[in-house]
Motif scaffolding. Structure first.
Motif, mmCIF file in Angstrom:
data_model
loop_
_atom_site.group_PDB
_atom_site.id
_atom_site.type_symbol
_atom_site.label_atom_id
_atom_site.label_comp_id
_atom_site.label_asym_id
_atom_site.label_seq_id
_atom_site.Cartn_x
_atom_site.Cartn_y
_atom_site.Cartn_z
ATOM 1 N N TRP A 7 0.832 -1.190 0.000
ATOM 2 C CA TRP A 7 0.000 0.000 0.000
ATOM 3 C C TRP A 7 0.874 1.250 0.000
ATOM 4 O O TRP A 7 0.592 2.222 -0.723
ATOM 5 C CB TRP A 7 -0.947 -0.027 1.196
ATOM 6 N N GLY A 8 1.942 1.210 0.780
ATOM 7 C CA GLY A 8 2.864 2.341 0.802
ATOM 8 C C GLY A 8 3.436 2.618 -0.577
ATOM 9 O O GLY A 8 3.556 3.757 -1.020
ATOM 10 N N LYS A 52 0.788 4.051 -2.908
ATOM 11 C CA LYS A 52 0.477 5.457 -2.634
ATOM 12 C C LYS A 52 1.469 6.395 -3.326
ATOM 13 O O LYS A 52 1.142 7.532 -3.644
ATOM 14 C CB LYS A 52 0.479 5.713 -1.123
ATOM 15 N N LYS A 53 2.669 5.892 -3.540
ATOM 16 C CA LYS A 53 3.659 6.729 -4.235
ATOM 17 C C LYS A 53 3.355 6.812 -5.725
ATOM 18 O O LYS A 53 3.866 7.676 -6.424
ATOM 19 C CB LYS A 53 5.070 6.133 -4.036
ATOM 20 N N THR A 86 -2.947 4.741 -7.265
ATOM 21 C CA THR A 86 -3.787 5.190 -6.157
ATOM 22 C C THR A 86 -5.157 5.611 -6.669
ATOM 23 O O THR A 86 -6.191 5.202 -6.130
ATOM 24 C CB THR A 86 -3.135 6.390 -5.444
ATOM 25 N N TYR A 110 -8.934 3.919 -5.899
ATOM 26 C CA TYR A 110 -10.129 4.601 -5.396
ATOM 27 C C TYR A 110 -11.287 4.526 -6.389
ATOM 28 O O TYR A 110 -12.446 4.332 -6.014
ATOM 29 C CB TYR A 110 -9.803 6.052 -5.043
#
Lengths: 590, 287
Positions: B14-15, B18-19, B24, B28
């Motif tokens: 996930w980290g 997110k980058k 990301t 969503y």
């Protein structure tokens, strides 16, 4: 002054905050000087050198400035490092195999470099000259070979040649001998020592091993955690270190020339008794034909209860195959192997059940010998799940905690994962796993080779304490002779699957009898510049032959300094003093 | 010293996602899409099979409630697209998990056992590959009639072949790892090794493969529906809607455009997410 670095810092932004790989160092290099940068993993020794050839990854932030011959390499705002790379500053890396492109012949490979830097000259001539300079025998034919056809030592020579043919002012060698066997390492070190006098290149030698640079460096820089902690002439660093870190580092190096004072001699009870065992594999050659690979040949050895038996040899000598057979993971194809009094063969599955419990293994790389997706509690519980499945959860945990305690870790480790621990801690956990079932025999396959020097000592001491506590036998496999000398009771030296010499530890190291043992011990660098600079290395030439289709007679004969015609056809095991030696001339030459 | 925080593979992935802005956003959008196809129909007063005789083939119009128009039978396009989305997403996810389950078990077993067993199991896969997929599906449809579950089975039964091959390859590599050797030396049974040591370490590859398979399956279902082999009327899927819309795209373009936008957005998002995950979880990039 050919290179000067002022206030260099290399930082990385990570999820855990700013990491200082290099922290404000000043460094200078004189013309024709050989500078050794010594430090453990993570000390920033490689990072600082990568910065001056402009090979740092993009996310690295550089501070400070560096000058090459008073020309700017880089400062805060400009980075010209790339313009100097290759023709002025060259670098070679640890593993020569990964540095060479497997699809190109040596000539094509080096030709690429020349095409960029010297497009108008006769490439073939330059390459041949460069290969001759690094003493590659029969260089003309090697030019048309591919990297995999060359041995590790030859590949590293090719790498050195590829850098030196452009006649750079600085050669940076990053652990150039770490991936090589000790005899080959000695050859490369001797080569660098010779080159030093012949060419006008300054050398920066990066290493973790203080022994390696003792004989060749003019100046030594010690780095720790990105900082330079001590700098000086090798004599001063080795004999009168000032900084506590340097002192610790020097004190923690085992020495091959120091007596092992705590070894034992007599072990009345035998755990393992191998009588003339061989392990042969068939390798498919064509559709219907096979080659025979003899990984282990006619090995006889005994492992007493509580004994530490060292197995020494270069890569490919059959050490690990022998270890696997003692753990009944494979079975000998010839000979008799008795473990705890029972004969090991494929039909004896009840013995296999016993050895799975009583014979435990510790591997070279602790991180990869633990499942990265399991936490420490599960890793340590697995032996219990397998061998006493009826144990309830609470007592499993209790045993896990007490095992952790024994290796010096506390229960906060339970729910963490292997990657959260340092190499030394990981090896402790692996040792704890091996101890879970209170084994009678522990097979240690290069248990400290992947650890930093300062941690090695602690792990070795831990192994020695455990041996005392549970009176376990240890089979200690290593290519590092200095460690073996300090740890083992008895030692066997293997060459191409054969035991060439077997004796107690001090006997073997103080008066080696077999020519191979002699060469092997002589090749170990001693961390003392006074000794190391004087030693005229009696180099062992060449590389071991392939273990497929071995010739008759002594397989070491081709590389042996004492060989005669008889050696090619005969080999016998003789007892000289208390050593067993596989050499027909053993009595004559000693 | 900086101590490493304890992180699971998921927080790490996930980290990394997110980058990656694209991944990301894709994540969503997909979450929104799933929620939307589930609760979206509530906001409309029409049922998916309700025929509004007063508005046949109406373009989008807010006043009469058919905000995205109606088809030639007077059915609401908005509601039908969302229902079609339910089917398409369900086919995608269920079929992928079917193929995942079969593929992972088959691949791990074949790879770990090795030798003759491996050779035999892989040749079986080669044979399966040689069967023409369309022929196989048509055969199923002809014998058992058109049924949504048959589609799950048909697609899942073909897709697991890829999965099995990928997983087998990874298993062969994992088998060489020292921790597997350590477990073998300890006498841990073959099944326990597969379950405890191999499968958890395949997660990275499997997750990537899932996100790349789901859109592929959705596309295959759309293709089947386009050929008239897909779901049965009045139920629908994005593929069916696109097919029907394409028939009259000159006179009633909204019938094509609306489901096509939904379909394309979803496929894009899955692919972006898959690429992002691949970058995040690729073992070669991680140390």
């Amino acid at each position: 002054m050919i290179l000067s670095i002022k206030g260099l810092s290399v930082t990385y932004q990570s999820d855990d905050g700013l990491i200082f790989a290099v922290d404000d160092i000043d460094l200078s290099l004189q013309e024709k000087e050989t500078l050794a940068i010594v430090g453990e993993s993570g000390s920033g020794k490689t990072q600082s050198m990568l910065s001056i050839i402009g090979l740092l990854p993009e996310n690295a932030q550089i501070k400070g400035e560096a000058f090459f011959n008073n020309k700017l390499l880089f400062n805060q705002s400009n980075n010209h490092a790339e313009e100097f790379r290759g023709n002025e500053i060259g670098m070679i890396f640890q593993d020569p195999m990964t540095s060479l492109n497997p699809y190109l012949t040596i000539e094509e490979q080096l030709g690429l470099v020349l095409k960029k830097h010297l497009p108008d000259e006769d490439h073939g001539k330059i390459i041949l000259e460069a290969l001759n300079n690094v003493k590659i025998p029969d260089a003309a034919s090697k030019m048309n070979q591919y990297p995999h056809e060359l041995s590790g030592g030859m590949r590293q020579r090719v790498m050195i040649a590829s850098v030196l043919m452009l006649k750079p002012k600085i050669l940076i060698a990053d652990e150039p001998t770490t991936a090589l066997d000790v005899t080959v390492q000695a050859q490369i070190l001797a080569l660098i020592k010779d080159l030093k006098d012949q060419i006008d290149t300054s050398i920066i030698f990066i290493t973790h091993d203080l022994g390696v640079v003792a004989g060749i460096s003019d100046r030594v820089v010690v780095m720790e955690k990105g900082k330079i902690v001590e700098e000086g002439a090798p004599e001063a660093i080795y004999h009168a270190p000032k900084h506590p870190y340097t002192q610790k580092l020097i004190a923690s190096i085992p020495r091959v020339d120091e007596k092992n004072l705590h070894h034992q001699d007599a072990f009345p009870n035998k755990s393992i008794d191998a009588d003339n065992i061989s392990m042969e594999y068939r390798i498919k050659k064509g559709w219907w034909s096979f080659d025979t690979l003899k990984a282990v040949r006619n090995v006889s050895c005994e492992l007493g209860q509580g004994e530490i038996l060292g197995v020494v040899g270069e890569s490919g000598c059959g050490k690990s195959t022998l270890a696997k057979s003692l753990a009944t993971m494979i079975y000998p194809t010839k000979g008799k192997l008795k473990i705890f009094g029972q004969e090991a063969n494929i039909g004896n599955q009840s013995l296999k059940k016993i050895t799975q419990k009583e014979v435990q293994m510790i591997f070279q790389d602790p991180v990869s010998s633990m499942n990265p997706r399991m936490n420490i509690e599960s890793i340590l519980s697995e032996p219990l799940w397998t061998h006493s499945p009826n144990l309830d959860k609470a007592s499993v945990r209790e045993k896990v905690i007490s095992a952790l305690d024994r290796v010096g870790l506390d229960s906060s480790a339970l729910f963490r994962y292997p990657h959260e621990f340092s190499g030394g801690q990981c090896q402790r956990i692996v040792i704890a796993r091996a101890l879970m079932l209170k084994p009678k025999v522990i097979i240690c396959d290069e248990p400290v080779s992947s650890l930093d020097v300062s941690i090695r000592k602690q792990v070795l001491e831990l192994l020695l304490t455990i041996r005392k506590e549970i009176n376990a036998s240890l089979l200690f496999i290593s290519h590092d002779l200095s460690v073996v000398r300090q740890v083992c009771d008895n030692v066997m030296v293997m060459y191409l699957g054969q035991v060439v010499e077997q004796a107690n530890v001090n006997e073997l190291f103080d008066s080696p009898k077999h020519p191979y043992t002699k060469a092997l011990i002589a090749a170990v660098p001693i961390p003392d510049p006074n000794i190391q600079k004087q030693i005229e290395l009696k180099l062992m030439e060449g590389d071991p032959p392939s273990p497929i289709n071995l010739p008759s007679g002594c397989s070491f004969a081709d590389r042996c300094a004492f060989k005669n015609d008889q050696c090619k056809s005969e080999q016998i095991l003789t007892r000289v003093d208390s050593s067993l030696v596989a050499c027909i001339r053993a009595r004559e030459i000693n | 010293m900086i101590t490493k925080q304890s992180r699971s593979i998921w927080t790490e992935a996930w980290g990394a996602i997110k980058k990656n802005a694209r991944a990301t956003i894709a994540f969503y959008v997909l979450c929104f899409m799933v929620v939307f196809v589930v609760i979206g129909p509530v906001f409309s007063s029409f049922a998916y099979d309700f025929t509004d005789w007063s508005y046949l083939a109406m373009p989008p119009n807010f006043e009469n409630g058919h905000i995205l128009g109606t088809d030639s039978l007077g059915r609401d396009v908005y509601v039908r697209t969302l229902y079609g989305g339910r089917i398409s997403l369900m086919v995608g996810i269920v079929s992928t998990f079917v193929s995942l389950f079969i593929g992972v078990s088959y691949g791990v077993f074949s790879g770990y056992m090795g030798g003759k067993i491996d050779g035999f199991m892989m040749r079986f896969i080669d044979v399966m590959y040689a069967l023409p997929f369309m022929f196989f599906v048509i055969l199923l449809m002809v014998f058992f009639g058109r049924n949504i579950f048959l589609i799950f089975i048909a697609i899942g039964a073909v897709n697991w072949l890829d999965m099995a091959r990928i997983v087998r390859g990874q298993t062969l590599a994992l088998k060489q790892k020292e921790f597997v050797e350590a477990a073998e030396a300890l006498g841990v049974g073959a099944l326990a090794i597969m379950r405890r040591h191999i499968v958890p370490n395949l997660l990275g590859v499997v997750v990537i493969y899932i996100t790349l398979t789901i859109p592929q399956v959705i596309l295959v279902e759309s293709f089947l529906s386009f050929l008239g082999l897909g779901v049965q009327e009045p139920l629908t899927s994005w593929g069916m809607l696109v097919k029907e819309g394409a028939e009259d795209m000159q006179s009633t373009p909204w019938l094509l455009i609306v489901p096509a936008i939904f379909l394309a957005t979803t496929l894009f998002c899955f692919n972006f997410l898959g690429d992002g995950l691949r970058d995040a979880l690729d073992p070669r990039d991680r140390q």
